[in-house]
Structures are given as C-alpha cells and as structure tokens.
Design an enzyme around this catalytic site. Structure first.
Site, PDB file in Angstrom:
ATOM      1  N   ASP A  86      21.681  27.954  32.147  1.00 52.59           N
ATOM      2  CA  ASP A  86      22.376  27.267  31.399  1.00 52.59           C
ATOM      3  C   ASP A  86      23.419  26.975  32.375  1.00 52.59           C
ATOM      4  O   ASP A  86      22.960  26.653  32.968  1.00 52.59           O
ATOM      5  CB  ASP A  86      23.087  29.163  31.198  1.00 52.59           C
ATOM      6  CG  ASP A  86      22.533  29.353  29.191  1.00 52.59           C
ATOM      7  OD1 ASP A  86      23.116  28.589  28.647  1.00 52.59           O
ATOM      8  OD2 ASP A  86      22.749  30.859  29.707  1.00 52.59           O
ATOM      9  N   ASP A  99      43.497  31.466  23.943  1.00 54.89           N
ATOM     10  CA  ASP A  99      41.890  31.139  24.865  1.00 54.89           C
ATOM     11  C   ASP A  99      41.692  31.737  26.277  1.00 54.89           C
ATOM     12  O   ASP A  99      42.023  31.193  27.341  1.00 54.89           O
ATOM     13  CB  ASP A  99      42.454  29.789  25.327  1.00 54.89           C
ATOM     14  CG  ASP A  99      40.120  29.361  25.397  1.00 54.89           C
ATOM     15  OD1 ASP A  99      39.598  29.913  25.873  1.00 54.89           O
ATOM     16  OD2 ASP A  99      40.200  27.530  25.567  1.00 54.89           O
ATOM     17  N   GLU A 103      38.180  28.174  31.224  1.00 51.95           N
ATOM     18  CA  GLU A 103      38.620  27.137  31.497  1.00 51.95           C
ATOM     19  C   GLU A 103      40.261  26.898  30.547  1.00 51.95           C
ATOM     20  O   GLU A 103      41.220  26.221  30.929  1.00 51.95           O
ATOM     21  CB  GLU A 103      37.800  25.809  30.114  1.00 51.95           C
ATOM     22  CG  GLU A 103      36.639  25.677  30.781  1.00 51.95           C
ATOM     23  CD  GLU A 103      35.275  26.868  30.649  1.00 51.95           C
ATOM     24  OE1 GLU A 103      35.777  27.506  30.474  1.00 51.95           O
ATOM     25  OE2 GLU A 103      34.502  26.288  31.273  1.00 51.95           O
ATOM     26  N   THR A 112      34.766  29.405  19.994  1.00 51.15           N
ATOM     27  CA  THR A 112      33.743  30.228  19.671  1.00 51.15           C
ATOM     28  C   THR A 112      32.436  29.368  19.568  1.00 51.15           C
ATOM     29  O   THR A 112      32.744  28.014  19.905  1.00 51.15           O
ATOM     30  CB  THR A 112      33.464  30.422  18.437  1.00 51.15           C
ATOM     31  OG1 THR A 112      33.478  29.607  17.323  1.00 51.15           O
ATOM     32  CG2 THR A 112      34.821  31.590  17.399  1.00 51.15           C
ATOM     33  N   ARG A 147      32.867  25.229  19.226  1.00 52.33           N
ATOM     34  CA  ARG A 147      33.568  25.002  19.925  1.00 52.33           C
ATOM     35  C   ARG A 147      34.868  23.875  20.465  1.00 52.33           C
ATOM     36  O   ARG A 147      35.014  22.535  20.822  1.00 52.33           O
ATOM     37  CB  ARG A 147      32.310  23.216  19.950  1.00 52.33           C
ATOM     38  CG  ARG A 147      30.687  24.323  20.220  1.00 52.33           C
ATOM     39  CD  ARG A 147      30.115  23.031  20.443  1.00 52.33           C
ATOM     40  NE  ARG A 147      30.362  22.785  21.821  1.00 52.33           N
ATOM     41  CZ  ARG A 147      30.311  20.807  21.527  1.00 52.33           C
ATOM     42  NH1 ARG A 147      30.018  20.850  20.213  1.00 52.33           N
ATOM     43  NH2 ARG A 147      30.384  20.576  22.928  1.00 52.33           N
ATOM     44  N   SER A 191      39.879  25.124  20.076  1.00 52.57           N
ATOM     45  CA  SER A 191      40.044  26.213  19.864  1.00 52.57           C
ATOM     46  C   SER A 191      41.905  25.360  20.027  1.00 52.57           C
ATOM     47  O   SER A 191      41.626  24.437  20.043  1.00 52.57           O
ATOM     48  CB  SER A 191      40.370  27.527  21.463  1.00 52.57           C
ATOM     49  OG  SER A 191      40.915  26.634  22.467  1.00 52.57           O
ATOM     50  N   LYS A 196      41.790  21.110  20.161  1.00 48.60           N
ATOM     51  CA  LYS A 196      41.343  21.104  21.734  1.00 48.60           C
ATOM     52  C   LYS A 196      40.179  21.318  21.879  1.00 48.60           C
ATOM     53  O   LYS A 196      40.073  22.744  21.340  1.00 48.60           O
ATOM     54  CB  LYS A 196      42.423  21.620  23.165  1.00 48.60           C
ATOM     55  CG  LYS A 196      41.534  22.792  23.283  1.00 48.60           C
ATOM     56  CD  LYS A 196      42.464  22.971  24.379  1.00 48.60           C
ATOM     57  CE  LYS A 196      42.456  24.040  25.496  1.00 48.60           C
ATOM     58  NZ  LYS A 196      42.227  25.323  24.908  1.00 48.60           N
ATOM     59  N   ASP A 219      22.852  36.993  28.339  1.00 45.03           N
ATOM     60  CA  ASP A 219      23.902  38.353  28.889  1.00 45.03           C
ATOM     61  C   ASP A 219      25.033  38.457  27.373  1.00 45.03           C
ATOM     62  O   ASP A 219      25.664  39.432  26.868  1.00 45.03           O
ATOM     63  CB  ASP A 219      25.317  37.899  29.445  1.00 45.03           C
ATOM     64  CG  ASP A 219      25.807  37.090  29.399  1.00 45.03           C
ATOM     65  OD1 ASP A 219      25.473  36.029  28.777  1.00 45.03           O
ATOM     66  OD2 ASP A 219      26.807  36.612  30.158  1.00 45.03           O
TER      67      ASP A 219
END
Length: 681
Positions: free
Chosen positions: A302, A339, A343, A374, A378, A380, A391, A516
């Site tokens: 990742d 959010d 970020e 989510t 991708r 919110s 965005k 995770d």
C-alpha cells in the site's frame, strides 16, 4: 519495533538449556529427531558392550570412550534445540503472568455488568473496559475511543489510539487502557488469543514444521536408512575378507556417515527462525508462511503508511477562474467537517488557518447531511437543502457532475495533471453546478524507503505499489520511491485480482502483502504471505498467516528478509554437514580396511597415528562440531542481497561447502595429535 534479543551465552539461559538437553535423552522425546535417536541407540549399545568388557576383564577403554562421545553427540544436539527454546521462555513467563488472574466486566443483555474471569469470556461477548484497567482479551471496540499501552505485548513504550468504527478498532488482551472508556466485543475463545499464540510460539510447544523442513527431515531419514544398510553390508564384506570389525567401530562408522550435524541442528534452526520473527514482534501462525516468506518474488505494498508517511497534508486551494478563493475554501471546509481521514482533518485545519477562524466558530448549515468517504466512492461531502458539495478523486467527481448534466472541461483535467506531475495529490471540489476548484495534498515518503525497495530488487523481488490515487500522482510517487510497478485508482477488490494474477501467471509467483482492514481480508486470505496488523480488524487478523504486533506496514520488508535468512541458514548448514561427512570418510574408512588392504592407506591423507585414534578422532569431531555451530544456527546466516542467484549459490558453496570439507581435516588431525600426546590408547 525490534526487541532486544537475549544473549545466547547468558548463564541462566545456558543452565536451563543444559538441564533440557538431559531431559531430551528420553528415547520417546527423540522420536521427533530420528537421526539423533539412531545415535543414542548406538551410544547405548556401545556403552553396554564396554560394561560387558569390564565384567569379563577385556580391554574396555576404546569402547567406553566411543559410547561416551556418542552420548555427548546426542546431548550437544539436544542442547542446541533446548537453547533455542529457552531463549524465549523468559518472555513467555512474563506473558503468562499478564494473562493469569485477569478479570473482565461482562455486559449482560439487560445492561447489567457482571465481573467474570477473562478465561470465561467467549466470542461475541461484550465487555466494558475503563481507564487504568487491563484489557482482558482480544476484541474489537464497538463504542468509544481509548489510549492504550501495548508495551507488555509489543515492547513499544509509546501508547496508541484505538477507536470504534475504523480499521484501528482491534485491541489485544493483556494491554492496559490509559484513558477513556470503551465497550469491546470479544473476537476469540480462550486459548486463541494473541498472548496464547505468542506463548506457544516462543516455547516451541506448537511450532509447525515448514514444508522444506519436513522434506529435509525425510531426506535425512532416508540417508540414515541407506547408511544403516551400507554398514550392514560392510559387516558382511568384512567377514568375506576375513576381517573382524567390532560393533562399536561399525556404529562409529554409521554415526560418521549419517548427517548428524544438520540432524542435530535442524530443530534449533527452525525454532531460532521463529524467535527472530518474534524479536521483530511478528507472530507466525503458519510454518508454511515462514517458508513462503523466503521464496516471495512479488510484494504488494500500500502506498499510504508503507511507502509514504500516510498523512497527506493540504497545502493549497486552487479555484477555477470564476470562483473566488474564499468561496472554495469555505465549501472545502464544509465538505470535510465529517471526513475522519487524515486528509480530511488536514483540509479542515488548513482551511481554518486560511480563513482565520476557530473551530468553535464553524457551524454546519441547518439540516445538513454529511457524506462520508469510502474506498468505493472515493469522495466525501455534505448535503443541505438543494446544495450538494463533493470533494474527491477526478473520476469520482466527474461521475458526480456528469450525473447532474455537467461535462468536465479540458482545463480541469489539465490542472489535475499538473498537480499530479509534481507528485502531489489533487482533490477536485464540485457542487451540482460544476467544478469549483482543487485542493493540493502533499505526500511525504518514509525515510529510507527507497533504499529498502532497492534492497528488495537486489533480492530479486518485484515491488508493486497499490494506491487509490490517480495515475499521475501514483506514477510520480512510484518514480520517487523506486518501486518496480504501480497500480493506480485501485479499489479493494483490485488487490485480490492482482494477487491471483501473479500467482497464476507465467511464471508463477509467491506473493506477500500486508493489510489491516476488513476490505483487505479476501486478499490476505489469497496471499502466500499475509501479514495483518494487530491493531486492525478481527477479519483481517483471521485471514492472515502472520501478525505484526507493531502494526507497522513497512514490517513486510523485514519479514521477507528474515524468511530468506531462515532458508539460507538451513541450506548453508546442510551443505556444511554433507561436506563434513565426506571428509570424515577419509579418516574412518582407511582405518577400518587398511589392515586387510594396505593399498588403502593412500586414502589416509591426514596421516592419523593409529586406526583406533582415527575412529575416535572422527567420533569426537563429529560431536564437538555441533556446539561450535550452535551460535550460527541461532543467529542465522546474514542475507546479503545480490542480483545474481548463481553468485549467491557459489558464495555459499565456497564458504560452507569448501569450509565443510577442509575443517574436518584440520579438526580430526588436531584431535589425533592431542590423543597421541595424552597416550589415551
């Protein structure tokens, strides 16, 4: 975090291992190690013959010495295994104290709290943990946020935050709640907790043998059976030649022929390999996973948290031409209020600084509905009245505005490309009427990650970065980090598809990954080496075959390196053992047959003094080489990355193959000289 390892030569450890080596002389215990069982049977027979010699008044010194050194061979082999296990017992004892006598506050259906022993808890029980209390068992937080001290398990002194509703909701039994109050749903039954797993692993009680270890053990048993047949044939051949070879000499020949060195050290190598993983705070739940770690050829990483620090920060608001900067900042702030991603919080902080407002001055419009971020959408945002603000990534926002009849202009795409080309992440802000502007997010590479990835490449391992970012941002980060390949705009199912692709491709690959979240569980279940972070969800932990107690995504690189060291150590000592046995033939075979065939004396290149000294010297060397190699077996052969597999093979053959051939010549000759000086015979 790598834990400080216990010294191999710590007096208390040595004493415990010494006791264990005698306990393991029980033939039933030695059934796990057939090679050493054969040596012990030979020692018993030789000792009984020596005792018989004493009773009837015959010379007994030679037979008694052979019997004693054969027993020493078994004891030294047992000592190697016992020492490997004893090194972890101190930690196991401390973990047992953590587990014992822990109580839990179980929440009944009527919300009444009942105090019960932690060992009485079962899956799906709900417990209450308050500030200062020890978390009684493993579970997922279903309500509340907590600061947890995990030092008893991980050795890391810094407390960590655990909270409900995310991928950091997992808690471990035996850790302490420093602040907060939480409700935890139990995810394991008694005997299945992390503490239980760690105790079993460090004590070696339930250590699974790896496939290669099992295969090597079968080979050793096969060679032992073969050489038993050879020795029996020697006895028949000696009668044909009119020679009388005593049973102790035949047993000595057998012990020197069979691979006793690797047979004695093999269990210690396996246990020490697990111990090295535990020193890095990794629990291996499967022996096959340990094996696969050394043969991994593709690593899926990742981007966030593994390659980068995982906390991208907003650094610039860029409005489209007709939108005032202040308006863009305000709508960006509103869309980020709910959010919870790093970020999102960064955007809120940056917007407050730009607007010069405080947190208490910010109010969402009446009747607002927040749209959470989510991995699937991708993006919110927030809805209030007829207004819908979003965005997110360009493709997600494009789908949103297109649904409202708005087309994305070429200038918008150009701005996104320009931001991404600099290695930054562009977020597009829009409402129902079109694009409002952009937010620039900067991502920072982890220190030293480029060198770690270069090391993987030298190992012959392909690194693949997976990210939800757009291709431009992903490409820039990939180039800066030095990964071999990357997959952009990835969704949760992308990891599973990529693992299957590499596993079934041509050539086929063994794949490692770390995760995770619940959405990582399918990919973890598919991967050959699947590392779950202990702070992750129970679904991820159940799907994995290794658990990282530090919850550090970069730990995957350490695991691969440790896996290779385990394989290399086993291979190196096997090479040394086989080469070692070849040299011993030149000591013991001429001694047996030189009387009947004087021309075989040409094989006595060591110029050993007498046939009896030759046999005894070979048996003594065969015994003492095992303890001399124990430090190497426990510490492991350090893996040095090289781009050439043939070069690595040649290097190991040179060091351990040629070394295994030469060392017995030197060692046996020195022992022969000492025996002659002492006039043992």
């Amino acid at each position: 975090m790598k834990q400080k390892s216990q010294s191999v030569f710590e007096p208390r450890t040595m004493l415990e291992a010494f006791k264990g080596s005698f306990i393991r002389l029980n033939p039933i215990t030695l059934l796990r190690n057939p090679v050493m069982l054969i040596v012990e049977i030979g020692a018993i027979i030789t000792t009984l013959i020596a005792i018989g010699n004493i009773i009837v008044g015959q010379p007994f010194s030679f037979n008694l010495q052979i019997g004693a050194w054969l027993f020493f061979t078994v004891i030294f082999a047992n000592f190697a295994e016992s020492l490997a296990e004893t090194r972890g017992k101190a930690r196991a004892e401390s973990l047992k104290h953590t587990r014992n006598e822990t109580y839990a506050k179980k929440i009944k259906k009527n919300e009444r709290i009942e105090k019960v022993l932690a060992l009485a808890l079962r899956k799906r029980d709900v417990i209450l943990v308050e500030e200062g209390e020890v978390i009684p068992t493993d579970g997922d937080i279903i309500e509340g946020t907590a600061l947890v001290d995990e030092s008893a398990i991980t050795g890391e002194s810094a407390p960590v935050i655990r909270e409900s509703g995310g991928d950091r909701r997992g808690v471990i039994g035996g850790t302490r709640l420093l602040s907060g109050t939480i409700k935890v749903m139990v995810t394991v039954d008694p005997g299945e907790t992390f503490l239980d797993s760690m105790i079993n692993m460090v004590e070696g009680a339930k250590r699974q043998k790896t496939p290669n270890e099992i295969a090597l053990e079968i080979l050793l048993i096969g060679l032992t059976i073969l050489f038993i047949v050879v020795v029996i044939a020697f006895q028949t051949f000696s009668h044909f030649m009119g020679m009388d070879i005593s049973i102790p000499i035949l047993i000595s020949l057998l012990v020197c022929l069979i691979p006793t060195t690797i047979g004695g050290l093999l269990p210690a190598i396996g246990i020490a390999g697990m111990d090295r993983l535990l020193q890095h705070n990794v629990i291996a739940l499967s022996g096959r996973a340990v094996e696969a770690a050394g043969d991994v050829s593709v690593v899926l990483l990742d981007k966030t948290g593994t390659i980068t620090l995982g906390s991208r920060k907003a650094t610039e608001f860029i409005p489209v031409s007709e939108i005032p900067l202040k308006d863009l900042i305000e709508v960006s702030l509103l869309s980020s209020l709910a959010d919870d991603t790093p970020e999102g919080r960064s955007i809120v902080t940056f917007a407050k600084n730009e607007l010069g407002v405080r947190g208490r001055d910010i109010r969402a419009p009446e009747g607002s509905q927040f749209i959470p971020f989510t991995p699937e959408t991708r993006m919110s945002g927030i809805d209030f009245g007829e207004t819908k603000i979003r965005k997110g990534a360009l493709d997600s926002i494009e789908e949103f505005v297109t649904h409202n009849g708005i087309l994305i202009s070429a200038s918008v795409k150009e701005t996104v490309r320009d931001i991404a080309k600099n290695g930054d992440t562009p977020l597009v802000v829009a409402d129902r009427n079109g694009i409002l502007g952009f937010i620039r997010l900067k991502d920072v590479l982890k220190e030293g990650i480029r060198n770690r990835l270069l090391q993987l490449r030298r190992m012959g391992i392909k690194s693949v970065m997976i990210t939800g970012d757009n291709p431009f941002t992903a490409g820039s980060i990939a180039a800066e980090a030095g990964v071999d390949d990357f997959i952009a705009e990835a969704k949760p199912e992308t990891k599973l598809l990529m693992i299957r692709k590499y596993q079934s491709g041509e050539p086929q690959h063994l794949v490692a990954m770390i995760g995770d979240g619940t959405n990582d569980a399918p990919a973890l279940a598919q991967a050959d080496v699947a590392v779950a972070m202990s702070a992750g969800t129970s679904a991820a932990r159940e799907a994995a075959n290794m658990i990282d107690l530090d919850s550090s995504p970069a730990k995957l690189l350490d695991i691969v390196e440790i896996g290779k060291e385990i394989l290399i150590t086993r291979g190196a000592l096997t090479t040394f053992s086989v080469a070692n046995d070849v040299s011993k033939y030149f000591a013991i075979l001429p001694a047996i047959f030189a009387v009947a065939y004087p021309q075989l004396d040409v094989l006595n290149i060591m110029q050993l003094s007498t046939p009896a000294h030759a046999v005894l010297s070979a048996v003594i060397f065969n015994a003492i080489i095992i303890p001399l190699l124990i430090p190497l077996a426990l510490r492991g052969v350090k893996y040095k990355p090289t781009s050439s597999v043939s070069r690595l093979l040649a290097l190991n053959i040179l060091i351990y193959g040629v070394g295994g051939l030469l060392l017995p010549f030197i060692g046996i000759k020195l022992i022969d000289i000492i025996l002659s000086l002492m006039e043992v015979m």
